[in-house]
Design an enzyme around this catalytic site. Structure first.
Site, PDB file in Angstrom:
ATOM      1  N   CYS A 227       0.796  -0.938  -0.158  1.00  0.00           N
ATOM      2  CA  CYS A 227      -0.232  -0.259  -0.249  1.00  0.00           C
ATOM      3  C   CYS A 227       0.854   1.049   0.203  1.00  0.00           C
ATOM      4  O   CYS A 227       2.432   1.472   0.350  1.00  0.00           O
ATOM      5  CB  CYS A 227      -0.874  -0.168   1.101  1.00  0.00           C
ATOM      6  SG  CYS A 227      -2.091  -1.178   1.462  1.00  0.00           S
TER       7      CYS A 227
ATOM      8  N   GLY B 147      -1.149   1.306  -4.654  1.00  0.00           N
ATOM      9  CA  GLY B 147      -2.861   0.417  -4.350  1.00  0.00           C
ATOM     10  C   GLY B 147      -3.553   1.607  -5.204  1.00  0.00           C
ATOM     11  O   GLY B 147      -3.843   2.353  -5.097  1.00  0.00           O
TER      12      GLY B 147
ATOM     13  N   ASN C 172       1.149  -0.208   5.741  1.00  0.00           N
ATOM     14  CA  ASN C 172       1.437  -1.335   4.771  1.00  0.00           C
ATOM     15  C   ASN C 172       1.917  -2.269   5.071  1.00  0.00           C
ATOM     16  O   ASN C 172       3.400  -2.496   5.877  1.00  0.00           O
ATOM     17  CB  ASN C 172       2.739   0.040   3.773  1.00  0.00           C
ATOM     18  CG  ASN C 172       2.559  -0.633   2.846  1.00  0.00           C
ATOM     19  OD1 ASN C 172       2.700  -1.973   1.911  1.00  0.00           O
ATOM     20  ND2 ASN C 172       3.898  -0.170   2.469  1.00  0.00           N
ATOM     21  N   GLY C 173       1.755  -3.603   5.002  1.00  0.00           N
ATOM     22  CA  GLY C 173       2.319  -4.546   4.727  1.00  0.00           C
ATOM     23  C   GLY C 173       0.576  -5.794   5.553  1.00  0.00           C
ATOM     24  O   GLY C 173      -0.226  -5.449   5.017  1.00  0.00           O
TER      25      GLY C 173
ATOM     26  N   TYR D 165      10.123  -4.462  -9.011  1.00  0.00           N
ATOM     27  CA  TYR D 165       8.231  -4.021  -9.090  1.00  0.00           C
ATOM     28  C   TYR D 165       7.656  -2.852  -8.350  1.00  0.00           C
ATOM     29  O   TYR D 165       7.037  -2.084  -9.703  1.00  0.00           O
ATOM     30  CB  TYR D 165       7.507  -5.262  -9.202  1.00  0.00           C
ATOM     31  CG  TYR D 165       6.406  -5.179  -9.982  1.00  0.00           C
ATOM     32  CD1 TYR D 165       6.310  -5.423 -11.009  1.00  0.00           C
ATOM     33  CD2 TYR D 165       5.308  -5.322  -9.260  1.00  0.00           C
ATOM     34  CE1 TYR D 165       4.936  -5.444 -11.661  1.00  0.00           C
ATOM     35  CE2 TYR D 165       3.543  -5.035  -9.853  1.00  0.00           C
ATOM     36  CZ  TYR D 165       4.057  -4.786 -11.122  1.00  0.00           C
ATOM     37  OH  TYR D 165       2.129  -4.827 -11.636  1.00  0.00           O
TER      38      TYR D 165
ATOM     39  N   THR E  32       6.957  -1.877 -16.134  1.00  0.00           N
ATOM     40  CA  THR E  32       8.238  -1.652 -14.731  1.00  0.00           C
ATOM     41  C   THR E  32       9.483  -3.008 -15.589  1.00  0.00           C
ATOM     42  O   THR E  32      10.572  -1.725 -14.828  1.00  0.00           O
ATOM     43  CB  THR E  32       7.703  -2.447 -13.607  1.00  0.00           C
ATOM     44  OG1 THR E  32       5.811  -2.209 -13.108  1.00  0.00           O
ATOM     45  CG2 THR E  32       8.802  -2.672 -12.485  1.00  0.00           C
TER      46      THR E  32
ATOM     47  N   ASP F 281      10.025  -8.735 -19.066  1.00  0.00           N
ATOM     48  CA  ASP F 281       8.486  -8.366 -18.120  1.00  0.00           C
ATOM     49  C   ASP F 281       8.972  -8.973 -16.563  1.00  0.00           C
ATOM     50  O   ASP F 281      10.301  -9.323 -16.329  1.00  0.00           O
ATOM     51  CB  ASP F 281       7.548  -9.760 -18.328  1.00  0.00           C
ATOM     52  CG  ASP F 281       6.122  -8.827 -17.391  1.00  0.00           C
ATOM     53  OD1 ASP F 281       6.553  -7.611 -16.736  1.00  0.00           O
ATOM     54  OD2 ASP F 281       5.548  -9.079 -17.375  1.00  0.00           O
TER      55      ASP F 281
END
Length: 530
Positions: free
Chosen positions: A2, A31, A105-106, A263, A313, A375
């Site tokens: 997040c 997010g 976040n987590g 990523y 990415t 990728d």
């Protein structure tokens, strides 16, 4: 995964909401499921707006005008157990004691024990399945122990220390105590990133920010910044006076999640002293060596005509891979920027159909060529399979597929909802079998040690790599994995039932009774107001 953000402005007559909203734009990639802002004025009243969707859709001009105060929090949610209920949008809020809001976040891996403790020992009601709600209530219960009308920094640090002793897993958090200030803290392994920054003002005072990535700090002019250390906390008072830092627990093995570099983080961010951009350049170099080694007895320029990235990415790594191999680099896929990340889609069928809405292959770059697609990773394989098929339909003779990350064979338990283990294309398959599944002529995976070498620094020697090895930095988490898969399965059944799809007759009927609410009990939610 997040995005979290907290700001305190030195000018207590100013409104922080515009900067919180702008910060949300810089963190939107972390997010896209829900967004929320909560602010606090000088008298301690909290103002909140949150809901499902992108930040730009939730925070219109009128709603922003109602967010008053010189300090506040932002949260961009990615649902880690597959839930998209509005009731789990953050920041979370509890009114007792003192009025606390929190953005997290987590993922906590001892959520079952925490839920039992909160119910049976400290008698706090939990209204959602979110472990972030568990975390804020653990913190609140620790603060309640002081039984004081007002608390100070020492009390807050003590409560945070108690919280860290209760919870286990990954957490980078920013919290706000009504009328007092904001607090940032990070788990003892430093699994999730958290940075602190200062912006000097002409009058000698300073504004302060706590955020998930350095790019937000730089964009807002917070040029004096550093990482919050594992097991450390910082308290910033509402008047903007000098923040106080304290190491609350002994740091454990410092192991940031390596997926932040592969990523999730923006390439222009620096996390724990490591440039995300430069780490991805090195991934391209290492991947090029892996590909070249496969064609040892052949001239690689005779085997591969062009290197093409899968947007976005992988672009940095793909370009460097092409340079290292001395092979032309081309943009073969055009991305529709109005489609969100495919793996965030709530079910497999929606992911499959969304790939072609998201990407379009240019025939001129594929026709008659042998292509190397690059990728960042291969998760379920659904997207990769569609991309390979698109390349073939555009006329590619052969399609090689290279991944900047090693095979993902295990669940991610620290805040990234990749898939149930059995849904991972790398689960119980070797590279040849994976190539067959996604339809590629050959698959090249980055070696794990090479990936670690791309990201490590003088301060970081080890990373959280459980998705590749099954060995998680917090230990054996079998009970948590079972619970996680149960929650994901339940959420999927609920979604199917809402759509009128058939539901497995053998499921527990109780699963269909406690359906997640679209709104929660809170102070100020997004509704039908203009």
């Amino acid at each position: 995964m997040c995005g979290i953000l907290g700001i305190v402005l030195a000018d207590q007559s100013a409104n922080v909401a515009p900067e919180l909203f702008e910060g949300a734009m810089y963190l939107q990639h972390r997010g896209q499921d829900a967004a929320g802002i909560v602010t606090c004025g000088s008298r301690g009243r909290l103002y909140q707006c949150k809901g499902n969707g992108m930040a730009r859709d939730i925070f219109n001009e009128q709603r922003m005008a109602n967010l008053i105060g010189n300090m506040g929090l932002t949260h961009l949610r990615y649902p880690t157990a597959g839930s998209s209920a509005g009731s789990e949008a953050q920041p979370f809020y509890v009114n007792s004691p003192y009025g606390i809001s929190l953005s997290h976040n987590g993922n906590l891996v001892n959520s079952l024990d925490l839920r039992k403790y909160l119910d049976e020992t400290v008698h706090r009601h939990i209204n959602t399945d979110s472990d972030s709600e568990l975390l804020i209530n653990i913190f609140a219960s620790e603060l309640e122990r002081f039984n004081k009308s007002r608390v100070n920094n020492a009390d807050l640090f003590s409560a945070l220390e108690g919280t860290m002793k209760h919870v286990r897993g990954a957490y980078a958090c920013v919290a706000m105590l009504a009328g007092y200030g904001i607090i940032g803290f990070r788990d003892p392994n430093g699994i999730r990133p958290l940075l602190y920054g200062e912006r000097k003002l002409a009058n000698g005072k300073s504004d302060y920010m706590i955020a998930s990535e350095s790019v937000v700090l730089k964009a807002h002019g917070f040029d004096n910044f550093r990482d919050v250390n594992p097991g450390e906390a910082v308290i910033i008072l509402k008047d903007g006076s000098k923040p106080e830092f304290k190491q609350l627990v002994e740091p454990k093995i410092f192991a940031p999640d390596i997926f932040e570099y592969v990523y999730f983080s923006r390439p222009d961010s620096v996390l724990d002293g490591v440039s995300v951009y430069h780490s991805r350049i090195e991934m391209g170099n290492k991947l090029a060596a892996k590909v070249a080694n496969f064609f040892t007895d052949k001239k690689i320029t005779d085997e591969i005509d062009v290197v093409i990235p899968v947007p976005d990415t992988a672009r940095t790594s793909a370009l460097q891979c092409a340079v290292s191999l001395n092979i032309p680099y081309r943009e073969g896929f055009v991305k529709n920027r109005y489609i969100g990340r495919t793996f965030i889609m709530p079910n497999q069928q929606e992911r499959r159909s969304s790939v072609r809405r998201k990407l379009n292959a240019m025939e001129s770059e594929f026709k008659g060529r042998t292509v190397l697609l690059v990728d960042d990773s291969i998760v379920r394989g659904t997207t990769s399979k569609e991309i390979v098929q698109m390349a073939r339909e555009a006329g590619a003779k052969k399609v090689y597929f290279a991944s900047c990350a090693p095979p993902i064979r295990f669940n991610h338990i620290y805040g990234i909802d990749l898939a149930d283990t059995k849904a991972l294309v790398g689960f119980n398959r070797d590279e040849e079998e994976i190539a067959k599944v996604i339809g590629a002529d050959e698959v090249f995976y980055q070696d794990l040690q090479d990936l670690i070498d791309c990201c490590k620094s003088d301060t970081i020697k080890q990373f959280e790599v459980g998705v590749f090895t099954g060995n998680y930095i917090t230990g054996v988490e079998d009970n948590y994995l079972q619970e996680l898969e149960k929650i994901r399965a339940q959420n999927q059944r609920i979604r199917d039932a809402k759509k009128g799809l058939s539901v497995d007759a053998c499921i527990d009927a109780s699963d269909m009774v406690d359906v997640k609410a679209e709104v929660d009990i809170s102070i100020y939610n997004r509704g039908d107001y203009a």
